[in-house]
Design an enzyme around this catalytic site. Structure first.
Site, PDB file in Angstrom:
ATOM      1  N   LEU A  81      28.593  66.403  25.821  1.00  0.00           N
ATOM      2  CA  LEU A  81      28.697  65.771  27.127  1.00  0.00           C
ATOM      3  C   LEU A  81      28.972  64.304  26.828  1.00  0.00           C
ATOM      4  CD1 LEU A  81      25.625  67.284  29.021  1.00  0.00           C
ATOM      5  CD2 LEU A  81      28.036  67.686  29.541  1.00  0.00           C
ATOM      6  N   ASP A  82      29.971  63.724  27.493  1.00  0.00           N
ATOM      7  CA  ASP A  82      30.285  62.330  27.183  1.00  0.00           C
ATOM      8  C   ASP A  82      29.132  61.422  27.611  1.00  0.00           C
ATOM      9  OD1 ASP A  82      30.668  61.448  29.910  1.00  0.00           O
ATOM     10  OD2 ASP A  82      32.697  62.216  29.867  1.00  0.00           O
ATOM     11  N   GLU A  83      29.204  60.190  27.198  1.00  0.00           N
ATOM     12  CA  GLU A  83      28.116  59.237  27.413  1.00  0.00           C
ATOM     13  C   GLU A  83      27.744  59.096  28.893  1.00  0.00           C
ATOM     14  OE1 GLU A  83      27.048  54.669  26.001  1.00  0.00           O
ATOM     15  OE2 GLU A  83      29.082  55.423  25.759  1.00  0.00           O
ATOM     16  N   SER A 119      28.118  61.419  31.207  1.00  0.00           N
ATOM     17  CA  SER A 119      27.744  62.707  31.792  1.00  0.00           C
ATOM     18  C   SER A 119      26.317  63.030  31.407  1.00  0.00           C
ATOM     19  CB  SER A 119      28.689  63.807  31.301  1.00  0.00           C
ATOM     20  OG  SER A 119      30.012  63.530  31.721  1.00  0.00           O
TER      21      SER A 119
END
Length: 189
Positions: free
Chosen positions: A46-48, A50
């Site tokens: 999960l990106d930063e 998210s």
């Protein structure tokens, strides 16, 4: 014996445990949330910006299986504006996004507007308030996971993502977990 964890990844954390990149030394890592085994890995990312459900394991085979297109991942996305039925239909059938400098058509997926605002923990960084216009929530269930795919999909149909929360991986649900919660489990499936 392999170890497995379910966590609620907070907004602002990277889906990794450490980095040797000097540019990332001030970033926050999953290791701050719990004392994980040294050989642990996140299953997917999960990106930063998210948040939500993230699975961790020491078992590479289960990681490969969950990352495959055999396991659905469901996301709730709060988008900028009052999303239209047309935008939802476009995302359902496949939308053109950029991936690795090339155009890519996403695979058909399940998308629907959420009738009610989902009951999620408050995010650590405020999104915005009503002065900036309406927002709406959609559920997207994918079995692929290109880099920032959900964000790119909602932007491609004119409704940029403001908040993104993964709520389900296969039959594992976020349920009532709080931000940063960590649950040790004996197996995933």
């Amino acid at each position: 014996m392999h170890k497995h964890f379910i966590i609620y990844k907070p907004y602002g954390f990277l889906s990794q445990f450490k980095s040797n990149d000097s540019k990332q030394q001030k970033k926050r890592f999953l290791g701050e949330l719990h004392n994980f085994p040294e050989d642990i890995m996140s299953i997917g990312r999960l990106d930063e910006k998210s948040e939500g459900l993230l699975l961790l394991t020491t078992d590479g085979k289960i990681s490969d299986y969950i990352n495959s297109q055999k396991v659905d991942k469901e996301y709730y996305a709060q988008v900028d504006g009052d999303i239209t039925d047309k935008a939802i239909e476009i995302m359902k059938s496949g939308v053109e996004i950029g991936f690795n400098g090339k155009k890519y058509i996403t695979k058909p997926c399940e998308v629907f507007r959420l009738k009610n605002i989902p009951e999620l923990p408050t995010r650590s960084k405020k999104i915005r308030d009503k002065r900036h216009g309406p927002t709406s929530w959609v559920s997207l269930t994918l079995n692929e996971g290109k880099f920032r795919q959900v964000r790119k999909m909602t932007s491609a149909v004119g409704f940029p993502t403001l908040r993104l929360v993964r709520v389900r991986i296969g039959n594992i649900h976020l349920n009532k977990m709080g931000v940063g919660d960590v649950i040790k489990v004996t197996k995933f499936f």
